[in-house]
Design an enzyme around this catalytic site. Structure first.
Site, short mmCIF file in Angstrom:
data_model
loop_
_atom_site.label_atom_id
_atom_site.label_comp_id
_atom_site.label_asym_id
_atom_site.label_seq_id
_atom_site.Cartn_x
_atom_site.Cartn_y
_atom_site.Cartn_z
N ASP A 1 59.47 -1.39 18.87
CA ASP A 1 59.20 -2.09 17.62
C ASP A 1 57.71 -2.46 17.49
OD1 ASP A 1 59.53 -3.52 15.35
OD2 ASP A 1 60.90 -5.01 16.18
N ARG B 1 67.44 -13.10 12.51
CA ARG B 1 66.19 -12.48 12.97
C ARG B 1 65.28 -12.16 11.77
NH1 ARG B 1 64.06 -7.40 16.27
NH2 ARG B 1 63.14 -8.53 17.99
N TRP C 1 67.64 3.80 18.06
CA TRP C 1 68.11 3.39 16.72
C TRP C 1 68.70 1.99 16.85
CZ3 TRP C 1 69.29 7.00 12.35
CH2 TRP C 1 69.91 6.36 11.28
N ASP C 2 68.01 1.04 16.24
CA ASP C 2 68.43 -0.36 16.39
C ASP C 2 69.14 -0.87 15.14
OD1 ASP C 2 68.65 -2.79 17.70
OD2 ASP C 2 66.55 -2.78 18.34
N ASP D 1 70.07 -6.96 25.80
CA ASP D 1 68.66 -7.35 25.91
C ASP D 1 68.44 -8.17 27.17
OD1 ASP D 1 67.82 -6.06 23.69
OD2 ASP D 1 67.80 -7.81 22.38
#
Ligand code: GLA
Length: 722
Positions: free
Chosen positions: A346, A425, A460-461, A530
């Protein structure tokens, strides 16, 4: 109760067996049989699900009152599998057997289809069962269609309904949260209904994972007990309901969560439910996992039996703080380590609202000119010049309010009119039910890959779930959003995979949110969490190991957690190993250790990825964990052992290995040994003796404990001795 004998009446037609009357319909795999018949009212009933019989004719002797796919509105008193509101307002279905057929897909797979029809309304429900012989897996789904004048409203639409008549039932479920995925819990089911579900919209997993074990009579262990492992191939809201009726029958209904999802089905349109995948093991959970791993690699995961790339990711090494020069420096780290690929995470995009943090830029997929003045092309070139591949992170289904996409296309965003926007987020979800949005998402990827065909990998998030959602595209059919979103996502992935069939793509969803077999059809691997603290990862990876093969689970060595580099490496090696760390901060010793670990991994990765996995000691039961992989020929194995907070217990029991050939002699060699550390001697043997028969290793085993040191670990390469 009077037993009814059924006439078996089969016609052979073009290689297919067609059932024309009430006859036992037997769906078999290597060890399991699922058998249906019809009752006196011509309803389909499930007469058996269990160990396969030697004599199929004996299924004729079975009888049951358990309707196979129970509709709502007639005489049903419990949770239904299907519910429909007809054009005239009548909310009932009465499904009668109308025929079936079985066809051979190949010599390992058969497809059985059973058609049920309402005797008053023009409605047809077809049950499908794909049986995978060797893997002992059955995938089952349903198609619903009708020919009424106007759309009907579907409010329940199970993929599967299975029924059991046992003394007791034990459910193992997997729950968690962000950075706390796949925690395992087992409990006995009691009368009434227990529901495991999710209502997250964009993903299945976060709080509850779309998978379970159901043990019959008594809890099953790794090696013993009758147990079903089930999972739904759907990347959205799911529901499993477990209902024990007053007669102690257990009904298990699996499918898309009906919550807020009434579906208006047009005449002639087909409502196809996602596949419910299950395996029935009579030898405990280990066997069930191995069945699913084999099935997944061969039939479901994209390139499940193919190669995977090792990589260095920059997320935990830099977060958003990098520029072109810094990245090129990081490529050197990747090269030095010896991984195949560098993955840029990112933070590389957006100009009007630069993506320097997670509050801006999402949706604007142009390189940030300040950070990357020469664009992605330059990075690809630089990476290639250093002999590594280049991969890139995207999150194309989402948008920050601070973005040009938000300004230009407010109509593409899921948000309620007359209510404040609700962020997670700092972002919102795009409306994947809208074909224009599907095209936008497709184009984000397609344009990038067209411009830079050398890109070798994508992550791919999908970092948030749906809340306060409203689709401007769907108008009055808001209750379609959960289902149409997922189908929109699949449409994009179908189109992308037609054009880019081979590109490896890692599935990520703020950690492990999209870990389901619906999505894995399009992806080669997934990011499990994560949380990369190696101690926590033992549990997280343990949880995933029940349902996913090792080559799909991405385990990265990072600087999170205070364990030794060795411990972190050993944990990561249990699956698809990678790095997300500042390599330039490694000491010479750490670099040499990691280079060696990668070389060793190259040699043994096939055993880890494609071997049979045996969980030997569970960290849920002891303050240690042990797991091993054995290849098909039983000539090679890899054993992982971990001591976790050993001071709490004084464990003396030896670890017995599994899956080896008792008659073969094996040599054990410890790998990932830290400089200056003593290799582990084998209990009961002198230090030089490291050759044992499989018989010895499986009956006696050896001690894997190194004194009372916490967080120590050992990895052994096991090979047939000459
Ligand atoms: C999610 C992912 C991380 C990382 C960040 C980037 O949290 O799980 O691995 O890619 O997004 O924002």
């Amino acid at each position: 109760m009077k037993q009814i004998m059924f006439l078996v009446s089969l016609i052979f037609l073009f290689g297919q067996i067609v059932f024309v009357q009430e006859s036992p319909i037997i769906i078999e795999t290597q060890h399991t049989a699922l058998v249906y018949k019809t009752d006196r009212q011509n309803r389909l009933v499930q007469v058996y699900l269990g160990e396969k019989l030697n004599l199929p004719a004996e299924y004729n002797k079975m009888f049951s009152m358990n309707e196979a796919y129970v509709p709502s509105g007639m005489d049903n008193l419990f949770e239904p599998a299907v519910r429909m509101l007809h054009n005239d307002g009548n909310p009932s279905l009465s499904l009668k057997f109308a025929g079936g057929e079985v066809s051979e897909v190949d010599n390992n797979v058969s497809l059985t289809r059973i058609t049920l029809k309402d005797d008053v309304y023009p409605v047809e429900v077809t049950l499908f069962f794909k049986a995978f012989q060797k893997e002992d897996v059955i995938e089952t789904w349903t198609e619903i269609r009708h020919n009424e004048k106007e759309p009907v409203v579907l409010s329940n639409f199970a993929s599967s309904m299975l029924q059991f008549d046992k003394r007791d039932y034990w459910l193992t479920q997997f729950h968690g949260d962000w950075a706390k995925e796949m925690l395992m819990q087992e409990s006995q089911l009691t009368s009434g209904i227990k529901i495991i579900d999710s209502k997250l919209g964009t993903r299945a997993n976060k709080f509850q994972a779309p998978m379970f074990f159901l043990s019959m009579n008594d809890p099953s262990t790794e090696t013993e007990g009758e147990v079903i492992a089930g999972t739904l191939a759907w990347t959205g809201n799911f529901q499993f309901s477990f209902e024990i009726t007053p007669t102690n029958t257990l009904r298990v209904i699996s499918g898309i969560n009906p919550f807020a999802s009434e579906y208006h089905l047009k005449p002639g349109e087909v409502f196809k439910t996602p596949g419910f995948i299950f395996t029935y093991s009579f030898k405990g959970k280990g066997d069930a996992s191995r069945n699913l791993h084999k099935w997944a690699q061969k039939y479901q995961v994209l390139h499940g039996e193919g190669e995977r790339l090792t990589l260095l990711n920059n997320w935990e090494a830099t977060y958003f703080d990098f520029n072109e020069d810094r990245l090129v420096e990081l490529f050197d780290g990747a090269k030095k380590l010896g991984v195949d690929l560098f993955l840029l995470d990112d933070g590389w995009f957006a100009n009007k609202y630069p993506r320097n943090h997670d509050r801006a830029g999402l949706g604007d997929w142009q390189e940030n000119k300040e950070k990357l003045p020469h664009g992605i092309g330059y990075l690809v070139e630089q990476a290639e010049a250093k002999g590594i591949k280049f991969g890139i992170w995207i999150e194309p289904e989402m948008v920050n309010p601070k973005s040009e996409l938000y300004e230009n296309h407010p109509e593409w965003i899921l948000k309620l009119p007359n209510r404040p926007e609700h962020y997670s987020r700092n972002q919102l979800v795009l409306d994947m039910s809208n074909p224009e949005v599907q095209k936008f998402v497709f184009d984000v990827v397609d344009q990038m890959l067209t411009k830079h065909p050398e890109i070798g990998f994508i992550k791919w998030d999908c970092n948030r779930e749906m809340t306060n959602e409203y689709s401007q595209f769907l108008g009055e059919k808001q209750s379609h959003i959960y289902i149409d979103y997922v189908n929109g996502f699949y449409k994009v992935m179908d189109d992308l995979r037609k054009k880019y069939p081979d590109l490896p793509i890692m599935l990520c969803s703020g950690g492990g949110g999209r870990t389901d077999y619906g999505a894995m059809k399009y992806f080669t691997e997934f990011w499990p969490s994560d949380n990369t603290d190696a101690y926590d990862r033992i549990f997280i990876q343990w949880g995933y190991s029940y349902f996913f093969p090792a080559n799909t689970i991405c385990n990265h060595i990072t600087s999170m957690g205070d364990q030794s580099l060795k411990f972190r490496t050993d944990v990561a090696m249990m699956g698809k190993m990678g790095y997300d760390i500042r390599v330039e901060e490694f000491s010479d010793e750490e670099l040499a250790f990691s280079q060696k670990a990668l070389q060793d991994y190259e040699r043994i990765k096939d055993v880890i990825w494609f071997g049979n996995m045996y969980r030997l000691i569970s960290p849920y039961e002891e303050s240690r964990a042990a797991l091993m992989y054995v290849n098909e020929t039983k000539g090679k194995a890899v054993l992982f052992c971990f001591d976790i907070y050993a001071y709490r217990e004084n464990i003396t029991s030896q670890v017995k290995l599994q899956g080896l050939d008792p008659d073969k002699k094996y040599e054990l060699k410890e790998i990932n040994v830290q400089q200056g550390r003593r290799r582990m001697p084998f209990m009961g043997q002198n230090e030089n003796s490291n050759v044992f028969t499989g018989d010895y290793l499986m009956k006696v085993g050896f001690n894997i404990r190194e004194g009372r040191e916490d967080l120590s670990s050992h990895v052994y390469e096991i090979s047939v001795a000459d």
